[in-house]
Scaffold this motif. Structure first.
Motif, short mmCIF file in Angstrom:
data_model
loop_
_atom_site.label_atom_id
_atom_site.label_comp_id
_atom_site.label_asym_id
_atom_site.label_seq_id
_atom_site.Cartn_x
_atom_site.Cartn_y
_atom_site.Cartn_z
N LEU A 1 0.85 -1.18 0.00
CA LEU A 1 0.00 0.00 0.00
C LEU A 1 0.89 1.24 0.00
O LEU A 1 1.66 1.46 0.94
CB LEU A 1 -0.91 0.01 1.24
CG LEU A 1 -1.75 -1.24 1.48
CD1 LEU A 1 -2.61 -1.06 2.73
CD2 LEU A 1 -2.61 -1.57 0.27
N TYR A 2 0.79 2.02 -1.06
CA TYR A 2 1.47 3.32 -1.10
C TYR A 2 0.53 4.33 -0.46
O TYR A 2 -0.39 4.84 -1.08
CB TYR A 2 1.76 3.75 -2.54
CG TYR A 2 2.73 2.87 -3.31
CD1 TYR A 2 4.10 3.10 -3.26
CD2 TYR A 2 2.25 1.85 -4.13
CE1 TYR A 2 4.97 2.33 -4.00
CE2 TYR A 2 3.12 1.07 -4.87
CZ TYR A 2 4.48 1.31 -4.81
OH TYR A 2 5.35 0.54 -5.54
N GLY A 3 0.75 4.61 0.82
CA GLY A 3 -0.12 5.52 1.53
C GLY A 3 -0.60 4.91 2.83
O GLY A 3 -1.05 3.76 2.86
N HIS B 1 -6.19 6.97 6.52
CA HIS B 1 -7.22 6.29 7.32
C HIS B 1 -7.80 5.10 6.58
O HIS B 1 -8.07 4.05 7.18
CB HIS B 1 -8.32 7.29 7.68
CG HIS B 1 -9.41 6.70 8.52
ND1 HIS B 1 -9.23 6.36 9.84
CD2 HIS B 1 -10.71 6.37 8.21
CE1 HIS B 1 -10.37 5.86 10.31
NE2 HIS B 1 -11.27 5.85 9.35
N ASP B 2 -8.01 5.22 5.26
CA ASP B 2 -8.63 4.13 4.52
C ASP B 2 -7.67 2.98 4.27
O ASP B 2 -8.10 1.87 3.89
CB ASP B 2 -9.22 4.62 3.20
CG ASP B 2 -8.21 5.38 2.35
OD1 ASP B 2 -7.09 5.64 2.83
OD2 ASP B 2 -8.56 5.74 1.20
N ALA B 3 -6.36 3.18 4.46
CA ALA B 3 -5.42 2.09 4.32
C ALA B 3 -5.47 1.14 5.52
O ALA B 3 -5.09 -0.03 5.40
CB ALA B 3 -4.00 2.63 4.15
N ASP C 1 5.00 5.11 3.36
CA ASP C 1 4.55 6.49 3.52
C ASP C 1 5.71 7.32 4.07
O ASP C 1 6.48 6.80 4.89
CB ASP C 1 3.34 6.56 4.47
CG ASP C 1 2.54 7.84 4.31
OD1 ASP C 1 3.05 8.91 4.70
OD2 ASP C 1 1.41 7.76 3.79
N PRO C 2 5.86 8.57 3.64
CA PRO C 2 6.94 9.40 4.19
C PRO C 2 6.61 9.99 5.54
O PRO C 2 7.46 10.64 6.16
CB PRO C 2 7.11 10.48 3.13
CG PRO C 2 5.75 10.64 2.54
CD PRO C 2 5.16 9.25 2.53
N ARG C 3 5.39 9.82 6.02
CA ARG C 3 4.97 10.41 7.29
C ARG C 3 5.13 9.36 8.39
O ARG C 3 4.24 8.52 8.60
CB ARG C 3 3.53 10.89 7.20
CG ARG C 3 3.32 11.95 6.11
CD ARG C 3 1.85 12.18 5.82
NE ARG C 3 1.21 10.99 5.24
CZ ARG C 3 -0.07 10.92 4.90
NH1 ARG C 3 -0.85 11.97 5.08
NH2 ARG C 3 -0.57 9.80 4.40
N LEU D 1 0.17 -4.12 -5.89
CA LEU D 1 0.54 -2.77 -5.47
C LEU D 1 -0.67 -1.84 -5.62
O LEU D 1 -1.31 -1.82 -6.68
CB LEU D 1 1.69 -2.25 -6.32
CG LEU D 1 2.89 -3.19 -6.53
CD1 LEU D 1 3.97 -2.51 -7.35
CD2 LEU D 1 3.45 -3.67 -5.21
N ILE D 2 -0.96 -1.06 -4.59
CA ILE D 2 -2.10 -0.16 -4.63
C ILE D 2 -1.64 1.25 -4.25
O ILE D 2 -1.09 1.47 -3.17
CB ILE D 2 -3.22 -0.62 -3.68
CG1 ILE D 2 -3.73 -1.99 -4.12
CG2 ILE D 2 -4.35 0.39 -3.66
CD1 ILE D 2 -4.82 -2.55 -3.24
N VAL D 3 -1.86 2.18 -5.16
CA VAL D 3 -1.49 3.58 -4.96
C VAL D 3 -2.68 4.29 -4.32
O VAL D 3 -3.75 4.41 -4.94
CB VAL D 3 -1.12 4.24 -6.30
CG1 VAL D 3 -0.78 5.71 -6.09
CG2 VAL D 3 0.06 3.50 -6.94
#
Length: 384
Positions: free
Chosen positions: A213-215, A218-220, A238-240, A273-275
């Motif tokens: 998961l790229y991200g 909340h929905d991830a 995620d960069p965060r 892979l999911i963006v």
């Protein structure tokens, strides 16, 4: 049998052996007509009658437990045929409309072949165990291992089968392992000099499917949680860093990576892979990374127009993709379920992934007169 079930079974087996208990593993080795589960489904039975996992919807577990307790006492493996038709009265008296063959074997932790097989299952390593349904012996095939004697180069082979059965058994195991979605099966190997063939069961271990998961929005979270429960090897990028916590993503592997550092992560060629960054700039970079990775499935959350806009922006930057790469792009993702809440969207996405991996079209079963587990050919299934 998915990775989550295998994880539960092996954990219970490890605990039982640690307590000094004996155990047997019951495996579905043949399915005729309609049945609740498929070949390769396993159930653990302990010497006190406790069971972990199920072979059916409750139709035959009690009977299998009795057989397993006898196998634990005698140490003699057995294959039993169970008729689950409407006239049968197994367990709850509910007919499933078909029949199954179940092989039960006592767990011998000191047997080197069984020990290596259980280790492969626990590690999620590709392996195939070939067991004749008549006669003795077994052979375990481990791709990527050191060659053993005159065996196939680059393949470790443990155990042996008698007569002329050994070589075709190893070849059949490698053939099953080479398929896109390896599934356990009973095959009949040709006999020597025109003799009747020998039925063998090929049980399989394979790495769990990888979901990236790229991200980490909340929905991830429900998507990661539901995927983990289904046995996926989940990775969240995620960069965060504050978003990447075990509390938000239990069971997932977390990657604190900025867009320019994505090259440090290489997904499996068979990954999904999911963006889903919900950030145009990050989504653009992540989509490029995903399409260039070689992974079979690349999905973009949101409407089709979003994926097309991302591709157009990349093209404006001089980044283009081959037809083969674009053929792996899925947008929108998910089945048409009317999903709205994040948990519902996650269910829709994972339903598509299951259908896509196994070669089904995701349509309604109501009114279907054929075999439920027969996968039709459809465009969603990749050809590689």
């Amino acid at each position: 049998m998915n990775a989550a079930e295998t994880r539960a079974l092996l954990g219970a087996l490890r605990d039982a052996l640690g307590r000094g208990q004996q155990a047997a593993i019951a495996t579905v080795v043949g399915v005729h007509g309609s049945a609740y589960r498929r070949e390769g489904t396993r159930m653990l039975v302990l010497d006190d009658g406790a069971q972990v996992c199920m072979l059916s919807g409750g139709c035959l577990e009690a009977e299998v437990v009795e057989v397993a307790l006898d196998v634990i006492r005698t140490g003699v493996p057995t294959v039993t045929h169970y008729d689950l038709s409407e006239d049968a009265t197994w367990g709850l008296g509910i007919g499933c409309g078909g029949s199954v063959d179940v092989r039960v074997e006592r767990v011998d932790a000191h047997d080197p072949v069984m020990g290596a097989w259980l280790s492969a299952l626990e590690a999620g390593r590709a392996a195939a165990l070939v067991v004749p349904l008549r006669g003795e012996g077994r052979v375990l095939v481990l791709p990527g291992g050191e060659a053993s004697g005159a065996e196939v180069p680059g393949v470790q082979v443990l155990g042996t089968l008698s007569g002329n059965l050994h070589a075709p058994a190893v070849a059949a195991a490698l053939d099953r392992l080479g398929s896109r979605e390896p599934r356990a099966a009973t095959l009949t190997l040709p006999g020597a000099d025109g003799a009747d063939g020998t039925p063998v069961f090929i049980d399989l271990s394979s790495p769990p499917p990888q979901l990236v998961l790229y991200g980490a929005g909340h929905d991830a979270m429900p998507l990661s949680a539901q995927a983990h429960a289904l046995g996926y090897d989940v990775h969240v990028i995620d960069p965060r860093g504050a978003y990447l916590t075990p509390g938000r993503f239990p069971g997932a592997t977390l990657h604190d990576l900025s867009p320019e550092d994505l090259g440090a992560f290489m997904p499996s060629p068979r990954a999904h892979l999911i963006v889903m960054n919900h950030h145009v700039d990050r989504d653009r970079v992540c989509l490029r990374h995903a399409l260039e990775s070689g992974a079979e499935y690349v999905g973009v959350l949101g409407p089709r127009s979003r994926a097309l806009d991302l591709l157009a922006t990349l093209a404006g930057e001089g980044v283009t993709f081959t037809d083969t790469q674009l053929a792996r792009l899925r947008s929108p993702i998910g089945l048409r379920l009317g999903a709205e809440a994040p948990e519902e969207v996650a269910l829709s996405i994972l339903a598509e992934l299951m259908a896509w991996r196994r070669g089904y079209d995701g349509s309604f079963l109501s009114g279907h007169a054929g075999r439920i587990h027969h996968a039709p050919t459809h465009p969603a299934a990749p050809t590689t």
